[in-house]
Design an enzyme around this catalytic site. Structure first.
Site, PDB file in Angstrom:
ATOM      1  N   GLY A 135       0.825  -1.210   0.000  1.00 25.58           N
ATOM      2  CA  GLY A 135       0.000   0.000   0.000  1.00 25.58           C
ATOM      3  C   GLY A 135       0.855   1.252   0.000  1.00 25.58           C
ATOM      4  N   VAL A 136       0.190   2.383   0.163  1.00 28.45           N
ATOM      5  CA  VAL A 136       0.921   3.652   0.144  1.00 28.45           C
ATOM      6  C   VAL A 136       1.428   3.982   1.544  1.00 28.45           C
ATOM      7  CG1 VAL A 136      -0.162   4.721  -1.853  1.00 28.45           C
ATOM      8  CG2 VAL A 136      -1.318   4.802   0.345  1.00 28.45           C
ATOM      9  N   GLY A 137       2.394   4.886   1.629  1.00 32.46           N
ATOM     10  CA  GLY A 137       2.825   5.380   2.935  1.00 32.46           C
ATOM     11  C   GLY A 137       4.237   4.963   3.297  1.00 32.46           C
ATOM     12  N   ASN A 138       4.673   5.509   4.419  1.00 33.67           N
ATOM     13  CA  ASN A 138       6.070   5.332   4.813  1.00 33.67           C
ATOM     14  C   ASN A 138       6.387   3.932   5.305  1.00 33.67           C
ATOM     15  OD1 ASN A 138       6.624   7.890   4.158  1.00 33.67           O
ATOM     16  ND2 ASN A 138       6.316   8.711   6.218  1.00 33.67           N
ATOM     17  N   GLU A 190      -0.982  -2.124  -6.941  1.00 30.69           N
ATOM     18  CA  GLU A 190      -1.760  -1.054  -7.584  1.00 30.69           C
ATOM     19  C   GLU A 190      -1.022   0.270  -7.600  1.00 30.69           C
ATOM     20  OE1 GLU A 190      -5.312  -0.843  -5.259  1.00 30.69           O
ATOM     21  OE2 GLU A 190      -4.186  -0.635  -3.407  1.00 30.69           O
ATOM     22  N   ILE A 205      -5.992   1.449  10.430  1.00 32.72           N
ATOM     23  CA  ILE A 205      -6.220   2.412  11.513  1.00 32.72           C
ATOM     24  C   ILE A 205      -6.213   1.675  12.846  1.00 32.72           C
ATOM     25  CG2 ILE A 205      -8.043   3.847  12.526  1.00 32.72           C
ATOM     26  CD1 ILE A 205      -8.477   4.892   9.625  1.00 32.72           C
ATOM     27  N   ASN A 216      -9.662   7.863   4.568  1.00 29.68           N
ATOM     28  CA  ASN A 216      -9.503   7.838   3.107  1.00 29.68           C
ATOM     29  C   ASN A 216     -10.564   6.935   2.483  1.00 29.68           C
ATOM     30  OD1 ASN A 216      -7.173   9.386   3.476  1.00 29.68           O
ATOM     31  ND2 ASN A 216      -5.916   7.570   3.723  1.00 29.68           N
ATOM     32  N   GLY A 219      -7.715  -0.397  -2.488  1.00 31.77           N
ATOM     33  CA  GLY A 219      -7.557  -1.761  -2.987  1.00 31.77           C
ATOM     34  C   GLY A 219      -7.282  -2.757  -1.882  1.00 31.77           C
ATOM     35  N   LYS A 259      -1.672   9.432  18.094  1.00 28.57           N
ATOM     36  CA  LYS A 259      -1.863  10.688  18.856  1.00 28.57           C
ATOM     37  C   LYS A 259      -1.116  10.643  20.202  1.00 28.57           C
ATOM     38  CE  LYS A 259      -4.654  12.200  15.634  1.00 28.57           C
ATOM     39  NZ  LYS A 259      -3.996  12.935  14.540  1.00 28.57           N
TER      40      LYS A 259
HETATM   41  O1  0RQ Z   1      -3.367  11.332  11.635  1.00 24.76           O
HETATM   42  O2  0RQ Z   1      -1.861  12.780  10.361  1.00 24.76           O
HETATM   43  O3  0RQ Z   1      -3.640  13.746  11.832  1.00 24.76           O
HETATM   44  O4  0RQ Z   1      -1.651  12.599  12.833  1.00 24.76           O
HETATM   45  O5  0RQ Z   1      -4.442   8.589  11.094  1.00 24.76           O
HETATM   46  O6  0RQ Z   1      -1.945   7.592  10.204  1.00 24.76           O
HETATM   47  O7  0RQ Z   1       0.030   6.378  11.020  1.00 24.76           O
HETATM   48  O8  0RQ Z   1       0.315   8.227   9.289  1.00 24.76           O
HETATM   49  O9  0RQ Z   1      -0.754   5.991   8.759  1.00 24.76           O
HETATM   50  O10 0RQ Z   1      -0.399   7.195   6.525  1.00 24.76           O
HETATM   51  O11 0RQ Z   1       0.061   4.731   6.908  1.00 24.76           O
HETATM   52  O12 0RQ Z   1      -2.274   5.623   6.877  1.00 24.76           O
HETATM   53  C1  0RQ Z   1      -5.037   3.215   7.245  1.00 24.76           C
HETATM   54  C2  0RQ Z   1      -5.131   5.648   6.801  1.00 24.76           C
HETATM   55  C3  0RQ Z   1      -2.973   4.552   7.425  1.00 24.76           C
HETATM   56  C4  0RQ Z   1      -3.939   4.119   5.169  1.00 24.76           C
HETATM   57  C5  0RQ Z   1      -4.292   4.381   6.663  1.00 24.76           C
HETATM   58  C6  0RQ Z   1      -4.264   8.769  12.505  1.00 24.76           C
HETATM   59  C7  0RQ Z   1      -2.830   9.215  12.643  1.00 24.76           C
HETATM   60  C8  0RQ Z   1      -2.688  10.106  11.422  1.00 24.76           C
HETATM   61  C9  0RQ Z   1      -2.680   8.488   9.444  1.00 24.76           C
HETATM   62  P1  0RQ Z   1      -2.562  12.725  11.671  1.00 24.76           P
HETATM   63  P2  0RQ Z   1      -0.478   7.097   9.846  1.00 24.76           P
HETATM   64  P3  0RQ Z   1      -0.736   5.925   7.190  1.00 24.76           P
HETATM   65  C10 0RQ Z   1      -3.243   0.904  -1.386  1.00 24.76           C
HETATM   66  C11 0RQ Z   1      -4.084   0.196  -0.346  1.00 24.76           C
HETATM   67  C12 0RQ Z   1      -6.699   2.144   3.366  1.00 24.76           C
HETATM   68  C13 0RQ Z   1      -6.474   2.009   1.891  1.00 24.76           C
HETATM   69  C14 0RQ Z   1      -5.407   1.025   1.528  1.00 24.76           C
HETATM   70  C15 0RQ Z   1      -5.183   3.871   4.318  1.00 24.76           C
HETATM   71  C16 0RQ Z   1      -3.505   9.378  10.377  1.00 24.76           C
HETATM   72  O13 0RQ Z   1      -3.089   3.031   5.086  1.00 24.76           O
HETATM   73  O14 0RQ Z   1      -5.867   4.802   3.893  1.00 24.76           O
HETATM   74  O15 0RQ Z   1      -4.883   0.279   2.313  1.00 24.76           O
HETATM   75  N1  0RQ Z   1      -5.518   2.569   4.099  1.00 24.76           N
HETATM   76  N2  0RQ Z   1      -5.096   1.031   0.242  1.00 24.76           N
HETATM   77  O16 0RQ Z   1      -2.615   9.891  13.841  1.00 24.76           O
HETATM   78  C17 0RQ Z   1      -7.510   7.497  15.186  1.00 24.76           C
HETATM   79  C18 0RQ Z   1      -6.488   5.395  15.183  1.00 24.76           C
HETATM   80  C19 0RQ Z   1      -5.476   5.917  14.335  1.00 24.76           C
HETATM   81  C20 0RQ Z   1      -5.577   7.251  13.960  1.00 24.76           C
HETATM   82  C21 0RQ Z   1      -3.813   6.362  13.039  1.00 24.76           C
HETATM   83  N3  0RQ Z   1      -6.473   4.134  15.583  1.00 24.76           N
HETATM   84  N4  0RQ Z   1      -7.484   6.219  15.569  1.00 24.76           N
HETATM   85  N5  0RQ Z   1      -6.583   8.043  14.374  1.00 24.76           N
HETATM   86  N6  0RQ Z   1      -4.527   7.494  13.154  1.00 24.76           N
HETATM   87  N7  0RQ Z   1      -4.377   5.389  13.766  1.00 24.76           N
HETATM   88  C22 0RQ Z   1      -3.573   2.303  -1.842  1.00 24.76           C
HETATM   89  C23 0RQ Z   1      -4.862   2.489  -2.566  1.00 24.76           C
HETATM   90  O17 0RQ Z   1      -5.771   1.783  -2.432  1.00 24.76           O
HETATM   91  C24 0RQ Z   1      -5.006   3.649  -3.495  1.00 24.76           C
END
Ligand code: 0RQ
Length: 494
Positions: free
Chosen positions: A254-257, A279, A349, A369, A373, A393
């Site tokens: 997936g996307v992200g760090n 994807e 999440i 978001n 996929g 947080k």
């Molecule tokens: O919020 O930026 O305001 O601090 O959520 O969290 O840790 O930076 O995680 O960027 O890896 O995203 C699931 C969103 C994770 C992503 C998700 C808060 C946290 C932060 C982001 P701030 P992180 P990431 C390929 C596959 C679904 C789609 C997918 C996603 C923000 O991976 O969208 O997988 N996945 N697609 O502070 C409340 C919690 C939290 C929380 C984190 N438990 N409760 N807030 N946060 N955990 C791509 C495509 O399909 C296109």
């Protein structure tokens, strides 16, 4: 014609299928022009709202600009724009969060109504009318096939060297006439290198020269590095046990760090000749292709930082031999993912102690978001891995909770849960066994005792005969951590 003239061809109430998948290949001139037109209509007291269907997320010029002027009635299937998110969560805009592989068949079946306009960015048009696709394919084939009217943005900022990197399958059919999709390896070509469009439907061509807005690449933080280490150890363990070949199986990431950290860990390891069926192709995968760790990658979009894009463009002939971009109905197709035996790794999440995963909703109600996929891959993968830091947080939120506040991936589709604390391999475990390993290995120490206490009391209640022992819960308390966070800003009593 100009972007303004093209935008004038879109009417209030239209459903518009736009190109774009993770800030690559989205139209860059007509959406802002349309947003200006909508704003002007609003100033004259006229309502002007459209349905925006895309491949996945796009960029501020599209989602941001249209959401800002309140021009989106309904959005699908995936977004990650802050203004969209705010509007959706304020109830000012509808959003349907759909598996990315489902979108084209939903549109073919007519579940979403008529597609009025396709607004698709391409890299070029051949003299015979075939289209050289841009840096993503998403649902473009479907939009071009099904829309009444087509608006093309021909963006000369895309390298013409993209020509030949696409594989667009024209063999899909509706049931009962479907045939097997003949992808046997990530590198199998099954389609055409060009998009087709009926020239009679093309009502506008707008020329642009605007690069994709590439996401910034930030180095992985300590938690992502630890998560990557746990996953790499696990993959090695699976190889040793004879459950994975040395060159692994095709990877999806997936996307992200965190995803980038895992990929860079693989790149530093002793792997050679891996493949990807994914994807989004991020910088991490590009580096792996460069070093030879990855022999081939199939994707629907390039999602590169500026630096990654420079490297890609400087060596485009090298990468054209090693990358195929496919429509998302194929990149995310359950049949192909199952056949290839993909190793799927996605962010989440939260997960609950039984392994149900929430990928989309903060505190159960606010969209972040979308599922993207992740469901296409998790449900059909050979190995489905979900990862997150154990807390969010500054520790006020535990990402391992008694009960997930929203479920995108059920316990049946989640095989491995990883946090920086450790990795829980859930395969072959019954619910109470799963909760034991998830609490022990994945929860943050500051939440472990509270989770253990919840589990103990849920089991005691079940043993007293007042609940079931298969998946014990304290129903009144199950979501109390989320409720407490909403009320006090911390999941635990302070
Ligand atoms: O919020 O930026 O305001 O601090 O959520 O969290 O840790 O930076 O995680 O960027 O890896 O995203 C699931 C969103 C994770 C992503 C998700 C808060 C946290 C932060 C982001 P701030 P992180 P990431 C390929 C596959 C679904 C789609 C997918 C996603 C923000 O991976 O969208 O997988 N996945 N697609 O502070 C409340 C919690 C939290 C929380 C984190 N438990 N409760 N807030 N946060 N955990 C791509 C495509 O399909 C296109």
């Amino acid at each position: 014609m100009s972007a303004e003239q093209a935008a004038a061809l879109i009417q209030h109430g239209d459903h518009v299928g736009m190109s774009g998948f993770t800030s690559s290949g989205y139209p860059k001139a007509v959406p802002p022009a349309l947003a200006r037109r909508i704003e002007a209509a609003n100033q004259h007291g006229n309502v002007f709202r459209i349905g925006v269907w895309t491949g996945a997320s796009t960029a501020p010029e599209l989602d941001g600009a249209l959401a800002k002027v309140g021009g989106i009635e309904l959005r699908l299937p995936y977004q990650s724009d802050p203004t969209c998110r705010t509007r959706i969560n304020a109830g000012e805009m509808e959003y349907i969060d759909i598996h990315l592989s489902h979108v084209s068949q939903f549109v073919w079946f007519g579940f979403l109504g008529k597609l009025n306009v396709a607004l698709v960015e391409v890299a070029g048009v051949l003299e015979d009318g075939r289209l050289i696709a841009a840096s993503s394919l998403g649902n473009n084939k479907t939009w071009l096939d099904l829309a009444d009217k087509v608006i093309l943005e021909v963006n000369s900022a895309h390298a013409l060297g993209l020509e030949g990197m696409h594989d667009i399958y024209y063999g899909t059919a509706l049931p009962p006439n479907r045939r097997p999709i003949p992808v046997l390896h990530p590198s199998t070509r099954i389609g055409d290198a060009y998009l087709h469009v009926d020239p009679a439907k093309v009502v506008a061509i707008v020329e642009t020269n605007i690069p994709d807005r590439n996401p910034k690449f930030t180095p992985p933080d300590a938690a992502s590095e630890r998560i990557a280490e746990h996953i790499l150890d696990f993959l090695e363990h699976e190889i040793t046990r004879g459950r994975l070949p040395r060159e692994l199986l095709p990877i999806q990431s997936g996307v992200g760090n965190t995803a980038n950290a895992v990929l860079s860990g693989l790149d530093k390891g002793k792997y050679k000749g891996l493949t990807a069926y994914t994807e989004v192709l991020q910088d991490g995968m590009l580096e792996m292709l460069k070093s030879g760790t990855l022999a081939f990658a199939s994707s629907t979009a390039l999602s590169l930082s500026d630096e990654g894009m420079r490297e890609f463009l400087d060596n485009i002939d090298y990468y054209r031999e090693r990358i195929l971009l496919r429509p998302q109905e194929i990149s995310n197709h359950p049949e192909v993912i199952r056949r290839l035996g993909v190793i799927s790794m996605n962010g989440m999440i939260e997960a609950d102690m039984y392994g149900n995963v929430n990928s989309t909703h903060l505190m159960g109600t606010r969209i972040m978001n979308g599922i993207g996929g992740s469901g296409d891959f998790a449900r059909n993968a050979y190995l489905s891995i979900f990862m997150t830091a154990s807390t969010a947080k500054n520790g006020a939120i535990s990402c391992i909770v008694p009960m997930a506040s929203h479920v995108d991936h059920t316990e049946h589709d989640v095989q491995v849960v990883v946090t920086e604390q450790g990795l829980a391999d859930l395969r072959g475990l019954a619910p109470r066994q799963r909760s034991k390993v998830i609490i022990e290995r994945c929860a943050h120490p500051s939440y472990r005792a509270a989770l253990q206490d919840y589990e103990d009391r849920a089991q005691a209640l079940a043993r007293s005969g007042r609940a079931g022992l298969h998946t014990p819960h304290l129903l009144r308390e199950a979501l109390s951590w989320h409720e407490r966070y909403e009320e006090t800003g911390h999941m635990l009593p302070q």
